[in-house]
Design a protein around this motif. Structure first.
Motif, PDB file in Angstrom:
ATOM      1  N   GLY A 311       1.153   6.628   2.554  1.00  0.00           N
ATOM      2  CA  GLY A 311       1.456   6.303   1.162  1.00  0.00           C
ATOM      3  C   GLY A 311       0.935   7.353   0.194  1.00  0.00           C
ATOM      4  N   LEU A 312       1.250   7.159  -1.076  1.00  0.00           N
ATOM      5  CA  LEU A 312       0.859   8.106  -2.126  1.00  0.00           C
ATOM      6  C   LEU A 312       0.171   7.340  -3.254  1.00  0.00           C
ATOM      7  CD1 LEU A 312       4.219  10.116  -2.308  1.00  0.00           C
ATOM      8  CD2 LEU A 312       2.115  10.846  -1.156  1.00  0.00           C
ATOM      9  N   GLN A 313      -1.133   7.190  -3.147  1.00  0.00           N
ATOM     10  CA  GLN A 313      -1.862   6.492  -4.208  1.00  0.00           C
ATOM     11  C   GLN A 313      -1.721   7.255  -5.524  1.00  0.00           C
ATOM     12  OE1 GLN A 313      -5.482   4.487  -3.193  1.00  0.00           O
ATOM     13  NE2 GLN A 313      -6.550   5.291  -4.977  1.00  0.00           N
ATOM     14  N   GLY A 314      -1.443   6.528  -6.599  1.00  0.00           N
ATOM     15  CA  GLY A 314      -1.229   7.162  -7.894  1.00  0.00           C
ATOM     16  C   GLY A 314       0.234   7.446  -8.187  1.00  0.00           C
ATOM     17  N   ALA A 315       1.110   7.137  -7.217  1.00  0.00           N
ATOM     18  CA  ALA A 315       2.545   7.390  -7.419  1.00  0.00           C
ATOM     19  C   ALA A 315       3.119   6.433  -8.460  1.00  0.00           C
ATOM     20  CB  ALA A 315       3.293   7.235  -6.097  1.00  0.00           C
TER      21      ALA A 315
END
Length: 347
Positions: A311-315
């Motif tokens: 995943g991409l935290q802050g997306a």
């Protein structure tokens, strides 16, 4: 101390009694190749087997301590089933990229009033049921018929009141054939009872994803609301991992973001410290105004927390929303209304 007791109920009781007196952290228990030492001698168990049993003695505590290679079979299972590694699709390619798909754990979804939290999570559940993944819906804030209306719109891809009765009944029959389950309850419900219902659904209906809408109805009337929220968060986080399911918990924020004139953040939820610590995924739904921020109805899905390595935290993901069908999509052209507009333009 290495304790050697018979591998039966009396032996279990004896080992517990002794370890409680000596200190459980100072004791481990060896299970011999046979029921007891006498049987090992009678049947001629090899000395090497006895030695191995002593060396592999396990601590007499709830949690076990193991070596890395104990997980070898689980690694191979992940390789054979890559969907479990990356997670199953959400129904949106953009969300899949931002979240790494749907994986077991506690998901917390928050957002301002009328931002679309319930509609978003209902759409998410319907997408899974369409893919034959068993899901469970709750609707404590509104009667179950309210959730059914949203699901029916998604199934018909439009306002169900504009269809004839036969079409509606056929769509309802299609929904009935899906593994889509609903807790038929409106209003407050005890956290323990909700946990029991989810546990039952996971065991008897093979439910893999459960939507809890919303946390406030589970702690309503608690002597200490904050403590009640923290206990519920921890309970659901542990339950999700132990039962290998995804629990999507909707939480309402405080009004601090209004004072500071900014979007809602995960830290604005009541019991935020427990949520930030225990939740595996934290999403914030922010409604966008058509004509001002975007041309068509849409929402930002902010990924404020994501433990997945994929995943991409802050997306920040833009999801276009069809209000008639209660459907989210990566672009307006992919919504039911958008597809109709495209056909009209081509014609």
């Amino acid at each position: 101390f290495v304790l050697v007791y018979d591998a039966d109920e009396a032996g279990n009781k004896g080992a517990k009694t002794v370890s409680d007196k000596l200190g459980r952290d100072r004791c481990s228990r060896a299970l011999l190749p046979r029921t007891d030492p006498a049987q090992c001698l009678q049947e001629g168990c090899a000395a090497g087997d006895i030695q191995a049993a002593l060396e592999n003695a396990q601590p007499l505590m709830t949690a076990r301590i193991v070596k890395a290679d104990s997980y070898a079979d689980q690694i191979e299972e992940l390789v054979l089933n890559p969907g479990n590694l990356r997670g199953i699709t959400t129904g949106s390619k953009k969300l899949d990229t931002a979240l790494g798909g749907i994986r077991p754990g506690l998901w917390v979804v928050t957002g301002d009033t009328a931002s679309g939290k319930t509609t978003f999570t209902t759409w998410l559940a319907h997408e899974q049921a369409r893919r034959d993944i068993p899901v469970l819906l709750t609707c404590f804030e509104q009667r179950p018929i309210g959730i059914i209306q949203k699901v029916l719109r998604g199934q018909l891809k439009g306002d169900f009141t504009r269809f004839d009765e036969a079409t509606r009944r056929n769509a309802m029959a299609e929904l009935g054939r899906m593994p889509l389950h609903i807790i038929d309850h409106y209003g407050p419900l005890d956290t323990d009872e909700v946990s029991d219902l989810i546990s039952y659904a996971a065991r008897r209906r093979d439910v893999r994803i459960a939507i809890i809408d919303h946390l406030g109805f589970l702690v309503q009337g608690a002597p200490d609301e904050r403590r009640g929220i923290e206990d519920a968060i921890r309970k659901f986080a542990v339950m999700a991992v132990q039962k290998n399911i995804t629990l999507v918990l909707i939480c309402h924020p405080s009004s601090l973001h209004h004072v500071q004139q900014r979007r809602v953040k995960l830290k604005d939820t009541k019991g935020a410290s427990a949520i930030e610590q225990d939740a595996h995924v934290g999403l914030v739904v922010e409604r966008l105004e058509p004509g001002k921020q975007v041309q068509h109805p849409a929402a930002f899905i902010h990924v404020d927390k994501c433990r997945s390595e994929f995943g991409l935290q802050g997306a920040k993901v833009t999801q276009f929303f069809d209000p008639d069908a209660c459907v989210f999509a990566d672009s307006w052209d992919e919504t039911p209304q958008g597809k109709v507009s495209q056909k009209s333009t081509v014609t």
